[in-house]
Write an enzyme that holds these catalytic residues in place. Structure first.
Site, mmCIF file in Angstrom:
data_model
loop_
_atom_site.group_PDB
_atom_site.id
_atom_site.type_symbol
_atom_site.label_atom_id
_atom_site.label_comp_id
_atom_site.label_asym_id
_atom_site.label_seq_id
_atom_site.Cartn_x
_atom_site.Cartn_y
_atom_site.Cartn_z
ATOM 1 N N CYS A 1 -18.391 13.496 -10.225
ATOM 2 C CA CYS A 1 -18.781 12.558 -9.494
ATOM 3 C C CYS A 1 -19.571 13.365 -7.567
ATOM 4 C CB CYS A 1 -17.914 11.284 -9.271
ATOM 5 S SG CYS A 1 -19.067 10.549 -7.915
ATOM 6 N N CYS B 1 -24.943 9.117 -4.526
ATOM 7 C CA CYS B 1 -26.035 8.033 -5.607
ATOM 8 C C CYS B 1 -25.981 6.482 -4.351
ATOM 9 C CB CYS B 1 -26.087 7.766 -6.933
ATOM 10 S SG CYS B 1 -26.233 9.258 -7.398
ATOM 11 N N THR C 1 -16.427 6.144 -2.200
ATOM 12 C CA THR C 1 -16.901 7.661 -2.810
ATOM 13 C C THR C 1 -17.284 8.835 -1.674
ATOM 14 O OG1 THR C 1 -17.382 6.155 -4.910
ATOM 15 C CG2 THR C 1 -18.692 8.703 -4.956
ATOM 16 N N GLU D 1 -12.577 9.893 -3.143
ATOM 17 C CA GLU D 1 -12.691 8.127 -3.570
ATOM 18 C C GLU D 1 -11.114 8.054 -2.003
ATOM 19 O OE1 GLU D 1 -14.009 5.672 -5.262
ATOM 20 O OE2 GLU D 1 -14.474 7.365 -6.451
ATOM 21 N N HIS E 1 -28.258 0.972 -8.623
ATOM 22 C CA HIS E 1 -27.007 1.613 -9.387
ATOM 23 C C HIS E 1 -26.342 2.294 -10.160
ATOM 24 C CE1 HIS E 1 -23.880 4.443 -6.928
ATOM 25 N NE2 HIS E 1 -22.679 3.524 -7.496
ATOM 26 N N TYR F 1 -25.747 5.785 -13.315
ATOM 27 C CA TYR F 1 -25.178 6.256 -13.667
ATOM 28 C C TYR F 1 -25.728 7.032 -15.087
ATOM 29 C CZ TYR F 1 -21.004 4.359 -11.649
ATOM 30 O OH TYR F 1 -20.036 4.455 -10.552
ATOM 31 N N CYS G 1 -26.691 9.607 -14.474
ATOM 32 C CA CYS G 1 -25.405 11.254 -14.041
ATOM 33 C C CYS G 1 -24.615 11.319 -14.760
ATOM 34 C CB CYS G 1 -24.992 10.908 -12.416
ATOM 35 S SG CYS G 1 -23.864 10.031 -12.226
ATOM 36 N N GLU H 1 -14.296 6.270 -13.246
ATOM 37 C CA GLU H 1 -15.630 5.757 -13.020
ATOM 38 C C GLU H 1 -17.098 5.092 -13.659
ATOM 39 O OE1 GLU H 1 -16.896 8.694 -8.997
ATOM 40 O OE2 GLU H 1 -18.914 8.445 -10.272
#
Lengths: 506, 506, 506, 506
Positions: A118, A122, A209, A275, A310, A314, A316, A464
């Protein structure tokens, strides 16, 4: 509890920006995080300089890569900003078209391929996106000055090329109670006082994050609010080094391997996620940086639109999925098993699942529609479908990767044993597979798969994927809301020959 | 490489047993492992006393629990042995009936519930089981004395109540080559010389579950052998502290949390699994403990029968599954979410999957058939079906558990932060959920789920479920062999009205 | 509506039995159904002799096969009945041991292989089974004479070797209302009057599997009852030809192919299932055949125990699954595709799913426990798990079979076209595949797969697998009830180091 | 076999077109099919006028709806054609942009909602699309005149608004042999002679969707060809009523319900699909309509590009999926069960799966790239992913619909019984559910679900979803080819710290 430095308290927005200088490279970014004097705790210790901490640094490296990509591949990772009439990092760009969202998705996938984790940027971009329309809509209704404040802030953010973190998730306490009903009012972040120059907030944001790696944190409501929750309906921009902030670092599986010597057992030595719990104690925000203050009825659309953006972000995970496919194919090759039909078939299935996620994401981007403020927003249904697939398929892909890796992934001795004068020769002797593949390559690949399916980056690839941007049930609720049953019942009734009048009598 | 102590070399079987004394309790077992002088490496260091090593000890505790269960619940965990006419630990008992296998399965599930990890004693039991019939069959064909040697060994093993580890998996090297074709002959363990008193073996056994915690290691072939592989077709009993053995400890996800102070972050502080590479350098085995020496054509049935037993042994994962269900139900309750219908539904699904595994295991036991030696063996098809479900369902169960846990599972700060004077109060303030549940209970439960889905015991619950007793494809091959297509084609042809003669002309 | 013949009205039990003579063969069975004068409607017509109706006959053939199997394979399909001290068809045998249930499961699988459809005799057997303990328990509580009546009835049933159908499912009307609350009292079958000689019932039973092919119908409650529903809490034995009964035949996919000439397009020309609505208008039952009358609190355990037996009876679908596997393997062979690895892999998966169902069923039988009346009952959790897998896996198996069949299965012309002078030669020319396989064999096999996945026996293989013995949610509710969360929470809390006292304070 | 009418034989292209007149409405279309004198066999009979045949007509209605939609919603179902500078039905439009493909997908989904079946016009459109680039590429290489011929043909097709069917799938015979190796040369359609005016073909095309309802059939190769297969590498346009054609109609599940009186049991009385075998016996094609003749190396790209278009066309199944969702929601409501959480959850899952398919389809369209001829083509990977999901999810959606329908769907008596004077009142009495819903509405909805999951349109919704545009394995092969393993291995190796040089030495 922390001693408040009163002189810094009521800084103006300009004073706050004056402490920044434009970031041009990844190295600039890393340096921009140094000497900020932030209060950070990690494993029971206060960390003097997070930038140099071995557990923290990989998460900074991941963000650094978002700057490097803009340099290396500007077509992908930058865009022309009409706000400052100059190219900006795409993570700071306002969505002007569906194509902008598609390019964002491609950049996200690429970042996943590069970092295998991650990269934490984003949520900030999606926050910028949602604030465009929400501030516009609030102003339209109430004549508030939020949209211009927002544009001013964004100009500075683009000029300085900063990281903005999304401070959304409140701790929430007793979930059966609304914010104002909680025994401890701080369980949702709220305005605790207002002055002529700004307002002060107290509370905390959980699961932040990349919180510690951000220059600014945008605080915003985590759910719908009622009139009684007015003080909780607050949006504002807070510098990451503001007085009153305390960061407490979240543990991750295998996090302390970062403290070990040798880079093999880390699996992915360069990149990791982050996190944090960020505690806000009477933290000042000047009015110029306040973008909502009490307009509680906009909390619900803010969250809904944020998730529309959002949940498609994801995508990603398809970049991480590409790494998983590549790792699985590599280890199959190193094991000498890559010609087996069942191996190929598993790689096909992994790819199929990964591309299914990708298609849902970019479909939701291509199908984006403009909002009244002029910004485009992802198709909600398809964004939810994308995220819902993300809650499932990475787990299947990870299982296939472990399947192809073989049991050695979890029985392999440490790098120190491979390097040891007594055990090293034994291990090199007995873990030789295909004669042309170095034992080290095999162990490195196994450790990467461990890293992404059990270790530090399994947090980013799996858990996540389940909970980020809303747990599975959150998507199901949105799909339930958007699925237009009455329209579909009409199709069925029409084909079945049922007339609506018929429902009145038999 | 290790210096061989010649005086110990050619011990007789009796001399070897003379060093044992009967183990009566779990504590006896732990003590029996002390001062053995074994050569063990872990993370680049030679370990003086494994019993006291914080990473190793949880794996010993898990085996200790197999002794404690025999004391606490003798009906479940002991059986009457006709060999010594006395009760013995069920992990050393010869299978005299299908019911014996069912009781074994129940004990295994119970052990999974108690330890939440791999308790490492099943492979040894399944080794004992398979040797009963294989030694019998070899003797029948060749007039060899293996079966009596086996019975003699087992009597001593039962009297002394020892742990027997299964040394099966050779490193295998280049998988496209047979044992005798490998560039390095040691990539499969083999007899390197024979004397009047016994034989010597060299090679290694990988993925040895509980290897270091065993009193005896039974070496045996890992796959079918040809005549040219004769020296590789060897079965023998080796004391765990034999001269020439080197243990190299396998890493596990989050293994070093065992070195940290505090027990919360460990998730399951008491119990863990163990996987080692065991290197054999010219290790002596007296003839009395040799149970195969060159009868290569029995390697294949030995492996096949072993998997029939061992794939049903994966019923243990239903015990871990019970823990997962309980943990998921607990955390849902602590989060205040246990009344939601989707939560209950996920618990039902977890249970359904877990009980499906259970049913396949015990069905294969209930349907066991006797072999010629008199021992019973699990139904092969159903044992393979059981294991194949084990390669899938625990991953799904784990995902559901993570779903119910929420994202906090991977963002939670360390215990040290909870205990710290500055951060402790903040964390207790902000991580309070339902007012009647202590924050510590919530963090403990989250750490347990982390432990079993990403951490140390995820190795045992997930990856071992995938690869132990054969990777998924191994079961598919067995199912392919056993699925009796011709018989089933006959059913279809009969119903379709196709006569066999019809295939000759149209 | 039907004219009641008063003379037949209040027959005694003896008079009713007197009309039977022992059935010894399958042919006897078919003949026993002739000339019964039952009122049957099918597709808008009253059927004079159902036995000879082409749509109905295949369902009779399926039941006939239960008699033939007893002749052909008595070890499997008969058992010694202590009640009459003679061998009886296993479909009429009281469960004296877990092994009896296992043998029943094996017989059910075999019957599925032989018929490829629902052979309609399981629900009756499971009714007999549940009445053993329920009548016993009622008598124990109330001193009623039900158990002896039950035994007397069963002796006659065994002597005469009859079919007993289970009349369980009431139409139910408005599902938000209890039986006595319905606008129309007949929406649940109930006692409408009582005389000295017996009682009379009115109402209907829906989805009656094999209703028309049964000699006796056992009416019984479909769900739990309250005191106000007393008249609905009735169990009794009704002859299939009783005055006042009307059968209305349920349609099935492709049912009218049975009316066409030629046997190929039927797919399975010999065997089919049967579902009827049976309407009861003032139907008399002599007291000797009344086994519950008002003991409403026994309705709930009656249903629960019935499902414990009946959900495991769905093991029959593994017999149909064997046919599917065989058909898929055959058509792959006929298509010349059987050597492809993906084909083999799909056959393995089909088998794996099928054997998973089998294992759950026989596990629930092997784990049966005795009830107070002395009869054994399947393990409830595992029986529910079995049925729940049956609601899923046949659909997957059917999809795989269609995959292997290829698209030709749904584009194939009719048999009449194959037989036609113009089109026949063209079809034989163009549908020739492997040169050694007759075109007719290929078309027959395709039609069989169509029959079981889309056609008449898809009702039995798919939809009945979903809804028979309770729809999926019914099993989930039972699993929820039986999953012992508190015990499992205890395991988790123990491993996590949570003490119960800790829940009182933090 | 058929008597050839020599006078009609060598018609010119112009003569052939002269027989058409522009179709403006759906009614025009139906009339255009009348009196064509085509040779059609259905269930062993030669059909005088297919348009009026009850089994055939619903398939014509489905195509008619493609004309009606163009009238009712021209924005969706028409496009401006630059070829004739006029609006044309979108099913005849050349793809000028990704947006054209997206609009096509939306139209396809809408058609699925309207008809609930396969409306048979997609393959023709995808044929037009692929020929644009293939004819262009052939001309470029060989200087052939195919592209202009193609454009000329298309102009006429657009002006006359005709249906073009895709004649692709040859019977294939022995699949281990190439076309020219078959024992019977006709098992692949091929040129059997050439004259000055044109060429003649012989063979057959199987699984021809809507074959009989098309004005023109485009014959084309079904797979890659070698030089020896040159005569099989032929593309040409054949009028549906050409001399030498014989249509043999494929059976579908429940097809003869179309012959029954009453419309309820049909489920979907208006619409159905159509599959035919079309036999070509020495069928003439004038040179103007020949678009490939021997350029065998273009057969492979032609098939590959066709599947890129056609696999995304399976988005139509999301329209049928919408009907399934609506039908399931309706029947749940009629059953009074729509408020149950598990019911809502199943509707959400159905929608999620359906929208996942949709997203893959439109993603592949949005991501289309131009080919050299100027036409756009779907992204291949995503089109394959779309179709692969289509081979799975409709089966799951269908299972959920059956779940919500309840068992009554397969036990319901016929409409004739509902209409019968004796049984009608009984059925209306006993099948009344929620008091405000007519029994007829409930039965109609159940019959619709039966129609789509077991009956006539299950062919289109399920089996065609599996096999149309290539069976599942065909997509897996394409995904295997396109998955770029080396690139992905590179990502993994980079993150694992493996340098390429390292593979040369350890």
């Amino acid at each position: 509890m922390t001693t408040i430095k009163p002189t810094q308290r009521e800084e103006t927005a300009a004073e706050r920006w004056a402490r920044f200088s434009p970031i041009r490279t990844g190295d600039d970014y890393v340096n921009s995080l140094r000497d900020r004097g932030v209060t950070v705790y990690l494993m029971g210790e206060k960390i003097a300089e997070p930038v140099d901490h071995p557990i923290i640094r990989p998460s900074i490296n991941a963000l650094q890569a978002t700057y490097d990509l803009a340099t290396d591949n500007p077509e992908l990772a930058t865009a022309h900003s009409p706000l400052i009439n100059a190219p900006v990092n795409r993570f700071l760009h306002i969505v002007e078209s569906p194509q902008d969202l598609v390019m964002k998705n491609r950049m996200q996938r690429r970042m996943g391929q590069i970092t295998g984790t991650c990269f934490q940027r984003c949520a900030g971009l999606d926050t910028i996106s949602v604030l465009h329309s929400i501030t516009y809509d609030m102003d339209k209704k109430y004549g508030t000055p939020y949209h211009q404040r927002y544009l001013d802030f964004l100009c500075e953010a683009q000029r300085n090329n900063v990281i903005i973190g999304a401070g959304m998730t409140d701790p929430k306490g007793d979930r059966s109670k609304r914010p104002h009903e909680q025994a401890d009012p701080d369980l949702f972040l709220h305005v605790n006082r207002r002055t002529e120059k700004g307002l002060y907030v107290t509370g905390a944001k959980a699961h932040m994050t990349g919180g510690l790696n951000s220059h600014w944190i945008c605080i915003m409501p985590t759910m719908n609010m009622t009139e009684a929750d007015k003080d909780y309906a607050v949006v504002g921009m807070v510098p990451g080094d503001a007085v009153g902030l305390t960061y407490i670092y979240g543990r991750q599986s295998c996090d302390t391997r970062a403290l070990e010597s040798g880079d093999i057992d880390k699996g992915n030595a360069r990149f990791g996620g982050q996190e944090t719990l960020v505690v806000f104690e009477d933290v000042f925000i000047p009015w110029e940086h306040v973008l909502m203050d009490g307009e509680y009825e906009f909390a619900q659309p803010m969250v809904a639109r944020f998730t529309a953006y959002h949940r498609a972000s994801y995508v990603c995970k398809t970049g991480l999925g590409d790494v998983m496919v590549g790792a699985a194919a590599s280890i199959a090759e190193y094991n000498g098993a890559d010609a087996a039909s069942h191996i190929k078939d598993k790689l096909v299935e992994m790819t199929h699942l990964n591309e299914t996620i990708y298609s849902s994401a970019i479909a939701s981007s291509h199908e984006a529609q403009p909002l009244e403020s002029g910004i485009y927003m992802n198709d909600e249904m398809l964004a939810n479908v994308c995220k819902h697939n993300v809650t499932r398929f990475p787990y299947e892909i990870a299982r296939f990767a472990q399947d192809l890796a073989g049991g050695l992934m979890v029985t392999l001795p440490s790098q120190a044993d491979f390097d040891h004068e007594s055990t090293g020769p034994l291990l090199h002797k007995y873990f030789q597979g295909r004669p042309d593949i170095p034992v080290e390559s095999r162990t490195r690949m196994l450790r990467l798969i461990e890293n992404m399916t059990l270790g530090r980056n399994a947090v980013g690839y799996l858990t996540e994927s389940l909970h980020g941007a809303g747990s599975p049930q959150a998507q199901r609720i949105q799909i339930l809301r958007g699925m237009e049953l009455e329209r579909k019942k009409g199709y069925a009734q029409d084909l079945a020959g049922i007339t609506l009048i018929a429902t009145d009598a038999d």
